[in-house]
Design a protein around this motif. Sequence first.
Motif, mmCIF file in Angstrom:
data_model
loop_
_atom_site.group_PDB
_atom_site.id
_atom_site.type_symbol
_atom_site.label_atom_id
_atom_site.label_comp_id
_atom_site.label_asym_id
_atom_site.label_seq_id
_atom_site.Cartn_x
_atom_site.Cartn_y
_atom_site.Cartn_z
ATOM 1 N N LYS A 135 0.860 -1.193 0.000
ATOM 2 C CA LYS A 135 0.000 0.000 0.000
ATOM 3 C C LYS A 135 0.892 1.237 0.000
ATOM 4 O O LYS A 135 1.730 1.412 0.886
ATOM 5 C CB LYS A 135 -0.908 0.016 1.221
ATOM 6 N N PRO B 299 -1.059 1.288 -9.992
ATOM 7 C CA PRO B 299 -2.023 2.331 -10.350
ATOM 8 C C PRO B 299 -1.475 3.237 -11.445
ATOM 9 O O PRO B 299 -0.265 3.381 -11.607
ATOM 10 C CB PRO B 299 -2.192 3.108 -9.040
ATOM 11 N N TYR C 19 -6.335 0.857 -13.024
ATOM 12 C CA TYR C 19 -5.170 0.024 -12.708
ATOM 13 C C TYR C 19 -4.702 -0.729 -13.955
ATOM 14 O O TYR C 19 -5.499 -1.031 -14.848
ATOM 15 C CB TYR C 19 -5.506 -0.968 -11.598
ATOM 16 N N LEU D 250 -11.574 -1.605 -10.086
ATOM 17 C CA LEU D 250 -11.053 -0.334 -9.581
ATOM 18 C C LEU D 250 -10.536 -0.406 -8.149
ATOM 19 O O LEU D 250 -9.834 0.507 -7.710
ATOM 20 C CB LEU D 250 -12.151 0.740 -9.668
ATOM 21 N N ASP D 251 -10.911 -1.460 -7.419
ATOM 22 C CA ASP D 251 -10.502 -1.623 -6.022
ATOM 23 C C ASP D 251 -9.324 -2.600 -5.977
ATOM 24 O O ASP D 251 -9.455 -3.762 -6.371
ATOM 25 C CB ASP D 251 -11.668 -2.157 -5.199
ATOM 26 N N PRO D 252 -8.145 -2.171 -5.503
ATOM 27 C CA PRO D 252 -6.970 -3.051 -5.490
ATOM 28 C C PRO D 252 -7.152 -4.308 -4.641
ATOM 29 O O PRO D 252 -6.543 -5.341 -4.927
ATOM 30 C CB PRO D 252 -5.858 -2.159 -4.935
ATOM 31 N N GLY E 8 -5.100 3.196 -3.868
ATOM 32 C CA GLY E 8 -6.443 3.698 -3.629
ATOM 33 C C GLY E 8 -7.413 3.276 -4.712
ATOM 34 O O GLY E 8 -7.009 2.825 -5.787
ATOM 35 N N VAL E 9 -8.697 3.413 -4.424
ATOM 36 C CA VAL E 9 -9.741 3.047 -5.381
ATOM 37 C C VAL E 9 -9.774 4.062 -6.521
ATOM 38 O O VAL E 9 -9.711 5.276 -6.297
ATOM 39 C CB VAL E 9 -11.117 2.973 -4.683
ATOM 40 N N ARG E 10 -9.888 3.569 -7.729
ATOM 41 C CA ARG E 10 -9.930 4.430 -8.904
ATOM 42 C C ARG E 10 -11.358 4.609 -9.410
ATOM 43 O O ARG E 10 -12.307 3.984 -8.929
ATOM 44 C CB ARG E 10 -9.061 3.830 -10.026
ATOM 45 N N ASP F 87 -1.232 -0.966 -4.050
ATOM 46 C CA ASP F 87 -2.496 -0.310 -3.706
ATOM 47 C C ASP F 87 -2.283 1.193 -3.669
ATOM 48 O O ASP F 87 -1.616 1.722 -2.789
ATOM 49 C CB ASP F 87 -2.969 -0.830 -2.348
ATOM 50 N N VAL G 249 -9.972 -6.021 -4.376
ATOM 51 C CA VAL G 249 -10.729 -6.933 -5.236
ATOM 52 C C VAL G 249 -9.817 -7.506 -6.316
ATOM 53 O O VAL G 249 -9.881 -8.697 -6.649
ATOM 54 C CB VAL G 249 -11.935 -6.209 -5.867
#
Length: 309
Positions: free
Chosen positions: A77, A103, A108, A241-243, A262-264, A260, A245
């Motif tokens: 992260k 990212p 991603y 978009l969620d690392p 962050g969410v994109r 990671d 997941v």
Amino acid sequence: MIINVKPGLHPSTASSLSSSRAFAPIRFPSPPSATPFDGFETSRRLQVLAMVVKRSPKRLKYSAPRFTKEGSLIYVKAESGEDGWKLDPIVNLLKEGAVGVIPTDTVYGIVCDLKNPSAIERMQRIKNIEPTKPLSILCRSFRDIDKYTTGFPRGDGQGHSSIFRMVKHCLPGPYTFILTASKELPKHCIRYGTTTAKYASRKNVGVRIPDDSICQAILEKMDDPLISTSVKSPKENEWLLDPVVIADIYGQEGLDFVVDGGVRVADPSTVVDMTITPPKILRQGKGARLPWMVAEGDDEPNIGEDIRT
């Protein structure tokens, strides 16, 4: 420090003598007198000494600094590109042929080393994409673009403006520009396995300079650009978009690491074909359409318009 190792000493006992002083000078006392077995004793002592040095955990750690994956996905992260110390192991993995997710300024991307054919094949298997699917190159700067492509069109002095000057206002940014590959680009990056692609008269490649500090920090530490493909769900044509997941889904497929950032947001790059005149938008994404670009059904743009609008 003097360690006197007697002949016949078991290697495990010799190993225990090293401990944290493995790098201290080790000197053997001179034999009291010359005997027919002096040569044998010296040879035996040197063999045991080699075992001591070889088995030292500290020496192993610092003599071969390799970051190896031991069966599980590596998850890092990072808040920004300033977390460079966190990204060093990721760079080492990429140089060793790893395939992972990082990212960008859009979504991603699954990435690997540009010059590693086996890594590119693994990437295609992990994402389950055909070898004919074109891949993009993540570059550090225009220098990389000029090396691996023929570059952006320049002005010809006959009223045609320099597209390069306009592109400089776009990069780094959320654009993928399609350019003609140069001879410097490895053949496995443009010959995707089909006869048509292999013998095509023009071999093109998409190039990016992402405006993302984490991505740029990784690229700056690499010797060459990275090959990239966007991360989508294996079963549905949707961006992931969620690392967390991404790690859960692609970790099972053999992915080596996930960074990671962050969410994109589901907003990919804008793809522009620069091999034709005027440049044509193939996919509208996060990057704004500029006056010198055209889309399907558009008239030729006015290249002289202010590109900052």
